[in-house]
Each structure stands twice: as C-alpha cells, then as structure tokens.
Design a protein around this motif. Sequence first.
Motif, PDB file in Angstrom:
ATOM      1  N   ASP A   1       0.842  -1.190   0.000  1.00 40.16           N
ATOM      2  CA  ASP A   1       0.000   0.000   0.000  1.00 40.16           C
ATOM      3  C   ASP A   1       0.880   1.244   0.000  1.00 40.16           C
ATOM      4  O   ASP A   1       1.636   1.480   0.938  1.00 40.16           O
ATOM      5  CB  ASP A   1      -0.913  -0.002   1.221  1.00 40.16           C
ATOM      6  N   LYS A   2       0.805   2.033  -1.060  1.00 41.56           N
ATOM      7  CA  LYS A   2       1.620   3.244  -1.186  1.00 41.56           C
ATOM      8  C   LYS A   2       0.768   4.499  -1.007  1.00 41.56           C
ATOM      9  O   LYS A   2       1.191   5.589  -1.374  1.00 41.56           O
ATOM     10  CB  LYS A   2       2.323   3.273  -2.553  1.00 41.56           C
ATOM     11  N   GLY A   3      -0.411   4.374  -0.410  1.00 44.86           N
ATOM     12  CA  GLY A   3      -1.326   5.495  -0.243  1.00 44.86           C
ATOM     13  C   GLY A   3      -0.747   6.674   0.513  1.00 44.86           C
ATOM     14  O   GLY A   3      -0.998   7.832   0.180  1.00 44.86           O
ATOM     15  N   GLU A   4       0.058   6.418   1.518  1.00 41.03           N
ATOM     16  CA  GLU A   4       0.629   7.495   2.332  1.00 41.03           C
ATOM     17  C   GLU A   4       1.806   8.194   1.648  1.00 41.03           C
ATOM     18  O   GLU A   4       2.269   9.229   2.126  1.00 41.03           O
ATOM     19  CB  GLU A   4       1.076   6.969   3.694  1.00 41.03           C
ATOM     20  N   GLN A   5       2.279   7.632   0.554  1.00 44.95           N
ATOM     21  CA  GLN A   5       3.456   8.201  -0.110  1.00 44.95           C
ATOM     22  C   GLN A   5       3.254   9.665  -0.483  1.00 44.95           C
ATOM     23  O   GLN A   5       4.186  10.460  -0.411  1.00 44.95           O
ATOM     24  CB  GLN A   5       3.784   7.382  -1.364  1.00 44.95           C
ATOM     25  N   VAL A   6       2.039  10.019  -0.853  1.00 43.87           N
ATOM     26  CA  VAL A   6       1.762  11.380  -1.307  1.00 43.87           C
ATOM     27  C   VAL A   6       1.201  12.277  -0.199  1.00 43.87           C
ATOM     28  O   VAL A   6       0.781  13.388  -0.463  1.00 43.87           O
ATOM     29  CB  VAL A   6       0.796  11.376  -2.523  1.00 43.87           C
TER      30      VAL A   6
ATOM     31  N   ARG B   1       3.211   3.903  10.103  1.00 42.00           N
ATOM     32  CA  ARG B   1       3.043   2.518   9.645  1.00 42.00           C
ATOM     33  C   ARG B   1       3.605   2.346   8.236  1.00 42.00           C
ATOM     34  O   ARG B   1       4.275   1.360   7.937  1.00 42.00           O
ATOM     35  CB  ARG B   1       1.565   2.110   9.686  1.00 42.00           C
ATOM     36  N   TYR B   2       3.331   3.323   7.357  1.00 42.34           N
ATOM     37  CA  TYR B   2       3.817   3.281   5.980  1.00 42.34           C
ATOM     38  C   TYR B   2       5.350   3.243   5.953  1.00 42.34           C
ATOM     39  O   TYR B   2       5.954   2.425   5.265  1.00 42.34           O
ATOM     40  CB  TYR B   2       3.304   4.500   5.203  1.00 42.34           C
ATOM     41  N   ALA B   3       5.996   4.133   6.702  1.00 41.07           N
ATOM     42  CA  ALA B   3       7.460   4.196   6.719  1.00 41.07           C
ATOM     43  C   ALA B   3       8.052   2.898   7.274  1.00 41.07           C
ATOM     44  O   ALA B   3       9.035   2.375   6.734  1.00 41.07           O
ATOM     45  CB  ALA B   3       7.927   5.396   7.546  1.00 41.07           C
ATOM     46  N   ALA B   4       7.455   2.373   8.326  1.00 40.24           N
ATOM     47  CA  ALA B   4       7.945   1.125   8.912  1.00 40.24           C
ATOM     48  C   ALA B   4       7.780  -0.037   7.929  1.00 40.24           C
ATOM     49  O   ALA B   4       8.689  -0.859   7.772  1.00 40.24           O
ATOM     50  CB  ALA B   4       7.208   0.833  10.213  1.00 40.24           C
TER      51      ALA B   4
END
Length: 132
Positions: A78-83, A97-100
């Motif tokens: 899931d790359k949703g938080e990338q932006v 959570r995304y970075a971890a």
Amino acid sequence: SEYRDVLSTALEFVFSRGLVLGWGFAEDFRRLRLLHKPLGPLMLRVRDVQRTASRCLARTRTPSLKLACADFLGRTLDKGEQVSDWTARPLSPGQIRYAAADARILFDLAWMILGVGCRPDYLDVESDTLPP
C-alpha cells in the motif's frame, strides 16, 4: 546545532552496524552526505535492493518497490501514504506505519532475492552521479 549533532551521531551508529538495506539509495546517499559528510564511507556498505531486483528481474526499467513486492513476494504494498504531507508534524499513525512497512519489506525482498540466487548489489559510487 544540538539537533544536528544528535542526528549525526545516530546516523553514524546506524550505518556502522550490521546490514543496511536501501531502495534506490543513490539520492538518499547524496542527501545524507550533504547533511553529514563523514557518513560517506559508512554508506558504501548499503545494499541497494532496487538494483538487485532490477538485475534479477531483467527489466529494462528500474522496478518500483510496489512492483518488486508483487513479483518477488506475491503481495501488494500500500503506497497510499506516499503522497501525504511528510513535512507536517507530528507524523500521522498511518505515515509511521507506511514508513515502517517500507523499511521492513526490504528485508523480505532481500531474503527472497538471495533465495533465487541473485547476489546483492552495493551502492556503486563510480556509476552514480553523486556530487563530490
């Protein structure tokens, strides 16, 4: 500044111990070396999983982390938080959570890539366009 000194000490600790994996690490190398020049030699030990994945997949284009996860691990990332806004503080629980997950998945990928017989790539400073 005190903040910069603490960060430099922490980075030296991380890069001088054990295995460090990166994904498309050349830009991170450039930025971290600008932040703290003594990190340069320590960061040469980083294994760039993206380079290895690209070579193992025999792709003409460098694969994204999401594509490599699908190809090697059979799962989506899931790359949703990338932006999302990474300049806002504090980081949201979703960003953390995304970075971890982004960091952790590199170990799964490296393990799988080694399992199919590809040797890991180190950052190749000679072929990268890095500032002096």
